[in-house]
Design an enzyme around this catalytic site. Structure first.
Site, PDB file in Angstrom:
ATOM      1  N   PHE A 163       2.735   3.368   7.465  1.00 44.53           N
ATOM      2  CA  PHE A 163       2.342   2.035   7.013  1.00 44.53           C
ATOM      3  C   PHE A 163       3.175   0.938   7.673  1.00 44.53           C
ATOM      4  CE2 PHE A 163       1.395   4.698   3.238  1.00 44.53           C
ATOM      5  CZ  PHE A 163       0.068   4.344   3.032  1.00 44.53           C
ATOM      6  N   SER A 180      -7.351  -1.148  10.430  1.00 43.55           N
ATOM      7  CA  SER A 180      -7.919  -2.272   9.672  1.00 43.55           C
ATOM      8  C   SER A 180      -9.341  -2.545  10.117  1.00 43.55           C
ATOM      9  CB  SER A 180      -7.049  -3.500   9.934  1.00 43.55           C
ATOM     10  OG  SER A 180      -7.715  -4.672   9.528  1.00 43.55           O
ATOM     11  N   ILE A 220     -10.750 -22.865  -1.711  1.00 45.91           N
ATOM     12  CA  ILE A 220     -11.756 -21.913  -1.226  1.00 45.91           C
ATOM     13  C   ILE A 220     -12.175 -22.371   0.163  1.00 45.91           C
ATOM     14  CG2 ILE A 220     -14.089 -21.016  -1.579  1.00 45.91           C
ATOM     15  CD1 ILE A 220     -13.573 -21.120  -4.574  1.00 45.91           C
ATOM     16  N   TYR A 267      -8.782   0.110   6.813  1.00 44.83           N
ATOM     17  CA  TYR A 267      -8.799  -0.493   5.479  1.00 44.83           C
ATOM     18  C   TYR A 267      -9.640  -1.755   5.471  1.00 44.83           C
ATOM     19  CZ  TYR A 267      -4.171   1.873   5.253  1.00 44.83           C
ATOM     20  OH  TYR A 267      -3.124   2.744   5.311  1.00 44.83           O
ATOM     21  N   PHE A 268     -10.329  -1.962   4.365  1.00 46.21           N
ATOM     22  CA  PHE A 268     -10.952  -3.258   4.120  1.00 46.21           C
ATOM     23  C   PHE A 268      -9.937  -4.088   3.307  1.00 46.21           C
ATOM     24  CE2 PHE A 268     -15.004  -3.155   6.292  1.00 46.21           C
ATOM     25  CZ  PHE A 268     -14.860  -1.917   6.888  1.00 46.21           C
ATOM     26  N   TYR A 295      -1.937  -9.464  15.753  1.00 49.86           N
ATOM     27  CA  TYR A 295      -1.867  -8.445  14.692  1.00 49.86           C
ATOM     28  C   TYR A 295      -3.019  -7.448  14.853  1.00 49.86           C
ATOM     29  CZ  TYR A 295      -3.153  -6.296  10.312  1.00 49.86           C
ATOM     30  OH  TYR A 295      -3.556  -5.373   9.380  1.00 49.86           O
ATOM     31  N   SER A 316      11.829  -5.389   5.242  1.00 52.10           N
ATOM     32  CA  SER A 316      11.563  -6.700   5.853  1.00 52.10           C
ATOM     33  C   SER A 316      10.562  -7.501   5.030  1.00 52.10           C
ATOM     34  CB  SER A 316      11.051  -6.537   7.291  1.00 52.10           C
ATOM     35  OG  SER A 316       9.778  -5.924   7.289  1.00 52.10           O
ATOM     36  N   ASP A 359      11.914   2.490   5.082  1.00 52.90           N
ATOM     37  CA  ASP A 359      11.431   1.107   4.977  1.00 52.90           C
ATOM     38  C   ASP A 359      12.606   0.192   5.316  1.00 52.90           C
ATOM     39  OD1 ASP A 359       8.948  -0.259   2.881  1.00 52.90           O
ATOM     40  OD2 ASP A 359      10.466  -1.473   3.917  1.00 52.90           O
ATOM     41  N   ASN A 360      12.390  -0.779   6.191  1.00 51.67           N
ATOM     42  CA  ASN A 360      13.513  -1.667   6.542  1.00 51.67           C
ATOM     43  C   ASN A 360      13.594  -2.884   5.616  1.00 51.67           C
ATOM     44  OD1 ASN A 360      11.466  -3.332   7.349  1.00 51.67           O
ATOM     45  ND2 ASN A 360      12.117  -3.512   9.490  1.00 51.67           N
ATOM     46  N   ILE A 377       0.848  -1.203   0.000  1.00 48.89           N
ATOM     47  CA  ILE A 377       0.000   0.000   0.000  1.00 48.89           C
ATOM     48  C   ILE A 377       0.885   1.255   0.000  1.00 48.89           C
ATOM     49  CG2 ILE A 377      -1.934   1.187   1.109  1.00 48.89           C
ATOM     50  CD1 ILE A 377      -2.587  -1.492   2.523  1.00 48.89           C
ATOM     51  N   LYS A 393      -3.306  -3.164  15.931  1.00 46.72           N
ATOM     52  CA  LYS A 393      -4.042  -2.075  15.251  1.00 46.72           C
ATOM     53  C   LYS A 393      -4.947  -1.365  16.255  1.00 46.72           C
ATOM     54  CE  LYS A 393      -2.152  -2.518  11.308  1.00 46.72           C
ATOM     55  NZ  LYS A 393      -1.169  -1.499  10.906  1.00 46.72           N
TER      56      LYS A 393
HETATM   57  N1  UFG Z   1      -9.539 -17.262   1.015  1.00 43.98           N
HETATM   58  C1  UFG Z   1      -9.695 -18.481   0.371  1.00 43.98           C
HETATM   59  N2  UFG Z   1      -8.572 -19.118  -0.081  1.00 43.98           N
HETATM   60  C2  UFG Z   1      -7.326 -18.603   0.066  1.00 43.98           C
HETATM   61  C3  UFG Z   1      -7.181 -17.335   0.722  1.00 43.98           C
HETATM   62  C4  UFG Z   1      -8.311 -16.713   1.190  1.00 43.98           C
HETATM   63  O1  UFG Z   1     -10.801 -18.998   0.222  1.00 43.98           O
HETATM   64  O2  UFG Z   1      -6.353 -19.241  -0.354  1.00 43.98           O
HETATM   65  C5  UFG Z   1     -10.743 -16.570   1.495  1.00 43.98           C
HETATM   66  C6  UFG Z   1     -10.720 -16.323   2.977  1.00 43.98           C
HETATM   67  O3  UFG Z   1     -11.193 -17.446   3.670  1.00 43.98           O
HETATM   68  C7  UFG Z   1     -11.600 -15.097   3.100  1.00 43.98           C
HETATM   69  C8  UFG Z   1     -11.351 -14.330   1.802  1.00 43.98           C
HETATM   70  O4  UFG Z   1     -10.779 -15.287   0.899  1.00 43.98           O
HETATM   71  O5  UFG Z   1     -12.935 -15.480   3.142  1.00 43.98           O
HETATM   72  C9  UFG Z   1     -10.386 -13.196   1.957  1.00 43.98           C
HETATM   73  O6  UFG Z   1      -9.227 -13.668   2.600  1.00 43.98           O
HETATM   74  P1  UFG Z   1      -7.893 -12.805   2.703  1.00 43.98           P
HETATM   75  O7  UFG Z   1      -6.883 -13.630   3.439  1.00 43.98           O
HETATM   76  O8  UFG Z   1      -7.512 -12.281   1.368  1.00 43.98           O
HETATM   77  O9  UFG Z   1      -8.334 -11.548   3.548  1.00 43.98           O
HETATM   78  P2  UFG Z   1      -8.898 -11.463   5.033  1.00 43.98           P
HETATM   79  O10 UFG Z   1     -10.220 -10.798   4.929  1.00 43.98           O
HETATM   80  O11 UFG Z   1      -8.835 -12.739   5.756  1.00 43.98           O
HETATM   81  O12 UFG Z   1      -7.765 -10.568   5.701  1.00 43.98           O
HETATM   82  C10 UFG Z   1      -7.743  -9.195   5.540  1.00 43.98           C
HETATM   83  C11 UFG Z   1      -6.309  -8.661   5.688  1.00 43.98           C
HETATM   84  C12 UFG Z   1      -5.807  -8.860   7.088  1.00 43.98           C
HETATM   85  C13 UFG Z   1      -6.793  -8.317   8.078  1.00 43.98           C
HETATM   86  C14 UFG Z   1      -8.145  -8.910   7.844  1.00 43.98           C
HETATM   87  C15 UFG Z   1      -9.159  -8.294   8.747  1.00 43.98           C
HETATM   88  O13 UFG Z   1      -5.450  -9.314   4.786  1.00 43.98           O
HETATM   89  O14 UFG Z   1      -4.586  -8.156   7.231  1.00 43.98           O
HETATM   90  O15 UFG Z   1      -8.563  -8.655   6.514  1.00 43.98           O
HETATM   91  O16 UFG Z   1     -10.418  -8.798   8.548  1.00 43.98           O
HETATM   92  F1  UFG Z   1      -6.427  -8.611   9.348  1.00 43.98           F
END
Ligand code: UFG
Length: 341
Positions: free
Chosen positions: A83, A127, A219, A179-180, A152, A36, A33-34, A14, A156
């Site tokens: 960030f 978040s 999924i 953020y969403f 984590y 990492s 930025d380190n 981001i 936040k």
């Molecule tokens: N999903 C899958 N398969 C995968 C990866 C994800 O089906 O291989 C699904 C997850 O179960 C979820 C959706 O896709 O239903 C989104 O998953 P993400 O991991 O992309 O995102 P999340 O909503 O779990 O996570 C995000 C941010 C996090 C934050 C979180 C807060 O990446 O940093 O929202 O709700 F903490």
């Protein structure tokens, strides 16, 4: 007018997109930025898009002397966009102290240095994870914050509290951006997401699977109480999210009636299921994506999306791009880094 902004984590996913939008809006970002969770070549991508190469410090914000040095060398900073943080939910459960130390001490070190110098504007990467399992949808900024589901997420929440408490006893002007789910890449394909190891997030896993790096997408669950049974999120194009930071800075510069701490949801206001993301990806790219339904992933909420009325009416910001745009851009980026025609 001085428009110098310190962007911590400015070579991250981001952060790098925000640096581009800042430069294109006339700001002068200074990056720390380190490295990492990113690579120094991101600076080349920023330069290719904007024609400018921002000042970059390969420093760790846990080192107070280094933080001081940045502020000493840039006495005219107008504000900070912070960030820099570790961001993986699962890793934070394994290594809580690493998350608390890194995410909170870096924030505290920055704030101490700012307050010493009367730098007031601070934009914080929060978040939607702070809403936990929400009782009502969509979530507004008034939706109650729930106990964090991971270290984590807790960093936040605590970060928001540290900033709110500090604002009470200082002139700090804070914007907390919740953020969403950021997805996509810059349409130029010069910068994008660079996950280290196997991606945990949906869209990088999809694009890597389409590129042949994984045999199939799993999924996680199709038995949620949603129209197609798969979980729902609010997926926002990373360029729109980056723009929200520029708008937040402009808001701090110009609006007179702002609160000392403003909170904004940054999403699209629209929820999409995992299945909709998968189908849209196949539609816009023409690539067939192998996938299999497996069990639910621990800690996932069934559905969350944003009410973005506040960002629109108070700050004047709204997402312009849709998931088709974001998935097309994510795929263009993946093809570029994998040298796929
Ligand atoms: N999903 C899958 N398969 C995968 C990866 C994800 O089906 O291989 C699904 C997850 O179960 C979820 C959706 O896709 O239903 C989104 O998953 P993400 O991991 O992309 O995102 P999340 O909503 O779990 O996570 C995000 C941010 C996090 C934050 C979180 C807060 O990446 O940093 O929202 O709700 F903490």
């Amino acid at each position: 007018m001085n428009k110098k902004i310190l962007v911590t984590g400015g070579l991250g996913y981001i952060g790098s997109h925000t640096v581009v939008e800042l430069i294109e809006s006339g700001y002068d970002p200074v990056i720390v930025d380190n490295l990492s969770n990113t690579r120094p070549e991101v600076l080349d991508g920023i330069e290719k898009i904007t024609g400018k190469r921002p000042v970059f410090y390969d420093f760790d914000l846990l080192n107070k002397n280094h933080v001081k040095q940045i502020f000493d060398e840039h006495p005219t900073l107008e504000g900070i966009i912070h960030f820099a943080a570790h961001k993986y939910v699962g890793e934070s459960v394994e290594k809580p102290l690493m998350y608390y130390e890194n995410n909170l001490m870096s924030l505290i070190n920055l704030l101490n240095e700012m307050l010493n110098r009367d730098i007031r504007r601070f934009i914080f990467s929060s978040s939607c994870t702070v809403y936990g399992l929400p009782d009502e949808l969509p979530v507004t900024e008034q939706t109650p914050v729930k106990p964090a589901m991971s270290p984590y997420g807790n960093t936040k929440q605590i970060g928001e509290e540290i900033l709110t408490d500090t604002a009470k006893v200082s002139d700090l002007e804070v914007i907390l951006l919740r953020y969403f789910n950021p997805i996509g890449a810059h349409p130029s394909a010069e910068i994008g997401e660079l996950p280290v190891g196997v991606p945990q997030n949906l869209v990088p896993f999809i694009t890597q699977t389409a590129a042949g790096l994984h045999p199939e997408l799993r999924i996680f669950g199709d038995d949620y109480d949603t129209p197609d049974g798969t979980a729902i999120r609010d997926y926002i194009h990373v360029v729109d999210l980056a723009n929200a930071h520029v708008r937040a800075l402009e808001f701090l510069e110009t609006e007179k009636n702002k609160n000392q701490v403003e909170i904004f949801n940054v999403g699209t206001g629209k929820g999409n299921s995992v299945m909709e993301i998968v189908n849209t990806f196949m539609e816009v790219t023409g690539v067939k994506l192998p996938y299999r339904i497996v069990g639910r992933r621990a800690g996932d909420v069934p559905a969350i999306w944003a009410d973005t009325t506040r960002a629109e009416t108070v700050m004047g910001w709204k997402a312009k791009r849709n998931i088709a745009d974001a998935l097309r851009d994510a795929w263009r980026w993946e093809k570029k880094i994998r040298h796929i025609q």
